[in-house]
Design an enzyme around this catalytic site. Sequence first.
Site, PDB file in Angstrom:
ATOM      1  N   CYS A 133       0.830  -1.209   0.000  1.00  0.00           N
ATOM      2  CA  CYS A 133       0.000   0.000   0.000  1.00  0.00           C
ATOM      3  C   CYS A 133       0.863   1.257   0.000  1.00  0.00           C
ATOM      4  O   CYS A 133       1.441   1.626   1.024  1.00  0.00           O
ATOM      5  CB  CYS A 133      -0.946  -0.003   1.207  1.00  0.00           C
ATOM      6  SG  CYS A 133      -1.941   1.485   1.337  1.00  0.00           S
ATOM      7  N   CYS A 136      -0.395   4.103   2.246  1.00  0.00           N
ATOM      8  CA  CYS A 136      -0.141   3.857   3.675  1.00  0.00           C
ATOM      9  C   CYS A 136       1.345   4.063   4.007  1.00  0.00           C
ATOM     10  O   CYS A 136       1.682   4.672   5.018  1.00  0.00           O
ATOM     11  CB  CYS A 136      -0.510   2.430   4.073  1.00  0.00           C
ATOM     12  SG  CYS A 136      -2.021   1.801   3.345  1.00  0.00           S
ATOM     13  N   ASP A 137       2.226   3.524   3.172  1.00  0.00           N
ATOM     14  CA  ASP A 137       3.638   3.421   3.559  1.00  0.00           C
ATOM     15  C   ASP A 137       4.593   4.265   2.721  1.00  0.00           C
ATOM     16  O   ASP A 137       5.782   4.350   3.044  1.00  0.00           O
ATOM     17  CB  ASP A 137       4.085   1.946   3.465  1.00  0.00           C
ATOM     18  CG  ASP A 137       3.292   1.059   4.413  1.00  0.00           C
ATOM     19  OD1 ASP A 137       2.890   1.554   5.484  1.00  0.00           O
ATOM     20  OD2 ASP A 137       3.056  -0.116   4.090  1.00  0.00           O
TER      21      ASP A 137
END
Length: 302
Positions: A133, A136-137
Amino acid sequence: MKRKVIIIGSGPAGYTAAIYASRAGLSPLMFAGLKHGGQLMDTGDVENFPGYRNPITGPELMEDIRLQAERFGTEISYKMIIKAKLDIYPFVLTDEDNQDWITDSVIISTGAEAKWLGIDSEKKYYGRGVSACATCDGFFFKNKKVVVIGGGDTACEEALYLSNICSKVIMLVRSDRMRASKIMYQRVINSTIDIKYNTQVIEFLGDDVLTGISTNQGNIVCDGAFIAIGHKPNTELFTNQLDIDDDGYITTMLGSTKTNIPGVFACGDVQDKIYRQAITAAGTGCMAALDVEKFLSQVKDV
Ligand code: NDP
């Protein structure tokens, strides 16, 4: 005993539906499954969920949401639902102990799972350079060199997102063509992203953290690797009962969480192949609870 609403699945969508449904006095019963919390249970720091000014880990965030849902009276079972009969009303759900549960409405929030390459080093470096992701990261790879694996729309989106953050983005496409839509492909071509075709990952390399990837075309040095080879929504229980699109996602009516069966609602990643964020899942969970409340108020003898 007959329930007013049963929620299947315990990610941000399911728990948010539970918070709203319990506050509305619907006494929801949630089947959280063996592994509660959904995809966030496999996530490290979460920095983009509103309300947390400091990073919080995925499991901590899910624990907070669970406690919030329980505070308003949500009942949680950690069993799996193994059968759903949605062609009769009220609906009948069967749990793993073969106990039947009769319910006036169902909220499906069974989520989706990122597909993985299935090689050993992938597990070793997950959270240490390997991610599924970018939203997200990606931030953790600011000004670093990263690789995106896959050639579909998701891979293009991830690569484009990362190209605004990272110093270098390389896409590895296993065949000689991308599967992505023309517009996404064009955006990638017009960007600084490098595409390597006919390139398959053999292993992820490194010590404590990822430092590179070995491929059939040689080794690539990188700090991060984003696997974007598709998602698999968890819809097996509902095959041949609910409308499901070609990619396996439950179809919901535009602007609502209604499925093709009145009284059955779907929220979160099981019906969302575009946004796939914890906060959007939570948003549709809220919608599902409000849709259920309206549905129940219109059904006689509930
Ligand atoms: P897709 O199935 O479309 O693409 C998967 C990609 O990963 C393909 O390039 C495929 O290669 C590759 N792949 C699959 N398995 C492996 C493997 N083991 N090793 C290496 N590569 C692999 O998945 P997406 O998630 O990209 O998209 C799913 C659906 O969601 C599509 O309909 C897409 O249009 C949609 N979507 C829409 C978005 C939007 O509208 N904004 C955003 C994201 C997705 P190969 O082609 O060789 O099989």
